[in-house]
Motif scaffolding. Structure first.
Motif, PDB file in Angstrom:
ATOM      1  N   VAL A  63       0.835  -1.203   0.000  1.00 17.21           N
ATOM      2  CA  VAL A  63       0.000   0.000   0.000  1.00 17.21           C
ATOM      3  C   VAL A  63       0.871   1.255   0.000  1.00 17.21           C
ATOM      4  CG1 VAL A  63      -1.604   1.389   1.385  1.00 17.21           C
ATOM      5  CG2 VAL A  63      -2.016  -1.051   1.066  1.00 17.21           C
ATOM      6  N   LEU A  64       1.896   1.269   0.843  1.00 10.05           N
ATOM      7  CA  LEU A  64       2.784   2.427   0.923  1.00 10.05           C
ATOM      8  C   LEU A  64       3.472   2.688  -0.409  1.00 10.05           C
ATOM      9  CD1 LEU A  64       4.391   1.784   4.425  1.00 10.05           C
ATOM     10  CD2 LEU A  64       2.658   3.480   3.840  1.00 10.05           C
ATOM     11  N   LEU A  65       3.918   1.621  -1.063  1.00  3.25           N
ATOM     12  CA  LEU A  65       4.589   1.770  -2.354  1.00  3.25           C
ATOM     13  C   LEU A  65       3.618   2.305  -3.409  1.00  3.25           C
ATOM     14  CD1 LEU A  65       7.058   1.384  -4.148  1.00  3.25           C
ATOM     15  CD2 LEU A  65       6.340  -0.988  -4.519  1.00  3.25           C
ATOM     16  N   ILE A  66       2.399   1.794  -3.405  1.00  2.00           N
ATOM     17  CA  ILE A  66       1.400   2.234  -4.384  1.00  2.00           C
ATOM     18  C   ILE A  66       1.023   3.695  -4.155  1.00  2.00           C
ATOM     19  CG2 ILE A  66      -0.969   1.897  -5.187  1.00  2.00           C
ATOM     20  CD1 ILE A  66      -0.592  -1.106  -4.604  1.00  2.00           C
ATOM     21  N   ILE A  67       0.840   4.081  -2.881  1.00  2.00           N
ATOM     22  CA  ILE A  67       0.522   5.480  -2.568  1.00  2.00           C
ATOM     23  C   ILE A  67       1.631   6.398  -3.062  1.00  2.00           C
ATOM     24  CG2 ILE A  67       0.264   7.141  -0.683  1.00  2.00           C
ATOM     25  CD1 ILE A  67      -1.257   5.014   0.867  1.00  2.00           C
ATOM     26  N   THR A  68       2.871   5.968  -2.840  1.00  2.00           N
ATOM     27  CA  THR A  68       4.021   6.757  -3.294  1.00  2.00           C
ATOM     28  C   THR A  68       3.985   6.940  -4.804  1.00  2.00           C
ATOM     29  OG1 THR A  68       5.421   6.053  -1.456  1.00  2.00           O
ATOM     30  CG2 THR A  68       6.536   6.793  -3.457  1.00  2.00           C
ATOM     31  N   PHE A 118      -7.284   8.245   2.950  1.00  2.00           N
ATOM     32  CA  PHE A 118      -7.213   8.380   4.409  1.00  2.00           C
ATOM     33  C   PHE A 118      -7.831   7.184   5.143  1.00  2.00           C
ATOM     34  CE2 PHE A 118      -8.297  10.231   8.578  1.00  2.00           C
ATOM     35  CZ  PHE A 118      -7.024  10.646   8.943  1.00  2.00           C
ATOM     36  N   PRO A 119      -9.003   6.674   4.719  1.00  2.00           N
ATOM     37  CA  PRO A 119      -9.531   5.472   5.390  1.00  2.00           C
ATOM     38  C   PRO A 119      -8.599   4.266   5.270  1.00  2.00           C
ATOM     39  CG  PRO A 119     -11.236   6.522   4.081  1.00  2.00           C
ATOM     40  CD  PRO A 119      -9.955   7.192   3.716  1.00  2.00           C
ATOM     41  N   VAL A 120      -7.872   4.195   4.163  1.00  2.00           N
ATOM     42  CA  VAL A 120      -6.935   3.080   3.959  1.00  2.00           C
ATOM     43  C   VAL A 120      -5.806   3.141   4.970  1.00  2.00           C
ATOM     44  CG1 VAL A 120      -5.361   1.963   2.333  1.00  2.00           C
ATOM     45  CG2 VAL A 120      -7.491   2.971   1.501  1.00  2.00           C
ATOM     46  N   ILE A 121      -5.237   4.340   5.178  1.00  4.54           N
ATOM     47  CA  ILE A 121      -4.117   4.448   6.128  1.00  4.54           C
ATOM     48  C   ILE A 121      -4.608   4.315   7.573  1.00  4.54           C
ATOM     49  CG2 ILE A 121      -2.798   5.837   4.491  1.00  4.54           C
ATOM     50  CD1 ILE A 121      -3.736   7.634   7.545  1.00  4.54           C
ATOM     51  N   GLN A 122      -5.882   4.679   7.818  1.00  9.25           N
ATOM     52  CA  GLN A 122      -6.444   4.445   9.151  1.00  9.25           C
ATOM     53  C   GLN A 122      -6.551   2.949   9.439  1.00  9.25           C
ATOM     54  OE1 GLN A 122     -10.105   6.869   8.909  1.00  9.25           O
ATOM     55  NE2 GLN A 122      -9.298   8.075  10.625  1.00  9.25           N
ATOM     56  N   ARG A 123      -6.963   2.179   8.429  1.00 13.13           N
ATOM     57  CA  ARG A 123      -7.042   0.720   8.594  1.00 13.13           C
ATOM     58  C   ARG A 123      -5.662   0.130   8.881  1.00 13.13           C
ATOM     59  NH1 ARG A 123      -5.724  -3.326   5.339  1.00 13.13           N
ATOM     60  NH2 ARG A 123      -5.398  -1.957   3.554  1.00 13.13           N
ATOM     61  N   MET A 124      -4.640   0.731   8.280  1.00 13.57           N
ATOM     62  CA  MET A 124      -3.268   0.260   8.490  1.00 13.57           C
ATOM     63  C   MET A 124      -2.722   0.674   9.850  1.00 13.57           C
ATOM     64  SD  MET A 124      -1.721   1.233   4.748  1.00 13.57           S
ATOM     65  CE  MET A 124      -0.051   1.125   5.397  1.00 13.57           C
ATOM     66  N   GLY A 125      -3.348   1.671  10.469  1.00  4.76           N
ATOM     67  CA  GLY A 125      -2.841   2.186  11.734  1.00  4.76           C
ATOM     68  C   GLY A 125      -1.704   3.176  11.564  1.00  4.76           C
ATOM     69  N   PHE A 161       1.469  10.278   7.279  1.00  3.55           N
ATOM     70  CA  PHE A 161       0.755  10.287   5.999  1.00  3.55           C
ATOM     71  C   PHE A 161       0.853  11.661   5.344  1.00  3.55           C
ATOM     72  CE2 PHE A 161      -3.451  10.587   3.721  1.00  3.55           C
ATOM     73  CZ  PHE A 161      -3.090   9.766   2.674  1.00  3.55           C
ATOM     74  N   GLY A 162       0.646  12.709   6.120  1.00  2.00           N
ATOM     75  CA  GLY A 162       0.748  14.070   5.588  1.00  2.00           C
ATOM     76  C   GLY A 162       2.145  14.378   5.082  1.00  2.00           C
TER      77      GLY A 162
END
Length: 242
Positions: free
Chosen positions: A129-134, A158-165, A171-172
């Motif tokens: 997820v982090l790689l894709i967001i990047t 934002f809901p995706v990163i909340q699920r990841m914790g 994130f910002g």
């Protein structure tokens, strides 16, 4: 970054302007007093609730005009028109790019591309997820302005990163760094064209000059992404003392 600048300076034999001099420093501080006041005035006005960010921008223009004409006297009132013409040329080029990026973002929204990406990320492992967001933000930054990219993607991701914790502060930070890299990367990075206009150099020259900094920024991005403690040590320190 500082190490690269040091190596670059030595390699290109950039001369040292002189050693630190307290007297010269104090003199420069005195001469730059009115310039230092500007961000205090702008940010103080915004955070104090006296002006909106848009009003603060207008206030900054008026303040800069008064200081340059009546304090520093770097130009005269009769020169304002020619300065405004040059500023309009630069602003027009940037606004054309932003307009094209806004149209592209509208098309993406109508096609529900961001929503589709968000749904796909819900079923992807956190490390991916982090790689894709990047990649998403860097690619968007290559073609549209950073603000449009954030408006499109942040509500969906934002809901995706909340699920990841993930920490929202991290994130910002990653979003800002990603979009900054994208807007400095070919083919249509908006900062490239702003630099071409400002420094009157060719597109190729500007891209070649930016590439080392883009690479260093990518390295910093990888560190912050997969070693979040490096990016969050200062916020965590402030939380500790608060």
């Amino acid at each position: 970054m500082e190490a690269f600048l040091l190596i670059y300076s030595i390699k290109n034999k950039i001369p040292v302007t002189g050693k630190f001099n307290l007297k010269a420093f104090l003199k420069s501080l005195k001469e730059g007093f009115w310039t230092i006041i500007a961000p205090v005035l702008i940010l103080g006005g915004i955070y104090g609730g006296f002006v909106t960010p848009t009003e603060a921008a207008a206030l900054a223009v008026v303040y800069a005009l008064i200081i340059e004409v009546f304090v520093y006297r770097s130009f005269k009132l009769k020169e304002i028109f020619s300065i405004a013409i040059e500023s309009a040329k630069t602003s027009t080029m940037i606004l054309v790019l932003i307009s094209a990026g806004t149209i592209m973002s509208w098309v993406m929204t109508i096609a529900q591309i961001p929503q589709t990406v968000g749904q796909l990320l819900l079923n992807v492992p956190d490390s991916m997820v982090l790689l894709i967001i990047t990649l998403v933000f860097i690619i968007l930054g290559m073609f549209i302005d950073g603000f449009s990219a954030m408006v499109i993607m942040v509500p969906i991701l934002f809901p995706v990163i909340q699920r990841m914790g993930m920490d929202p502060a991290l994130f910002g930070l990653l979003i800002v760094l990603n979009t900054a890299i994208g807007t400095n990367t070919p083919p249509f990075g908006i900062h490239i064209f702003a630099g071409v206009s400002k420094f009157n150099v060719s597109y190729i020259t500007m891209v070649r000059a930016l590439m080392p900094f883009v690479i260093l920024s990518l390295i910093s991005l990888l560190i912050f992404t997969y070693m979040p403690g490096v990016a969050l040590w200062l916020p965590n320190l402030l939380k500790f003392f608060s």
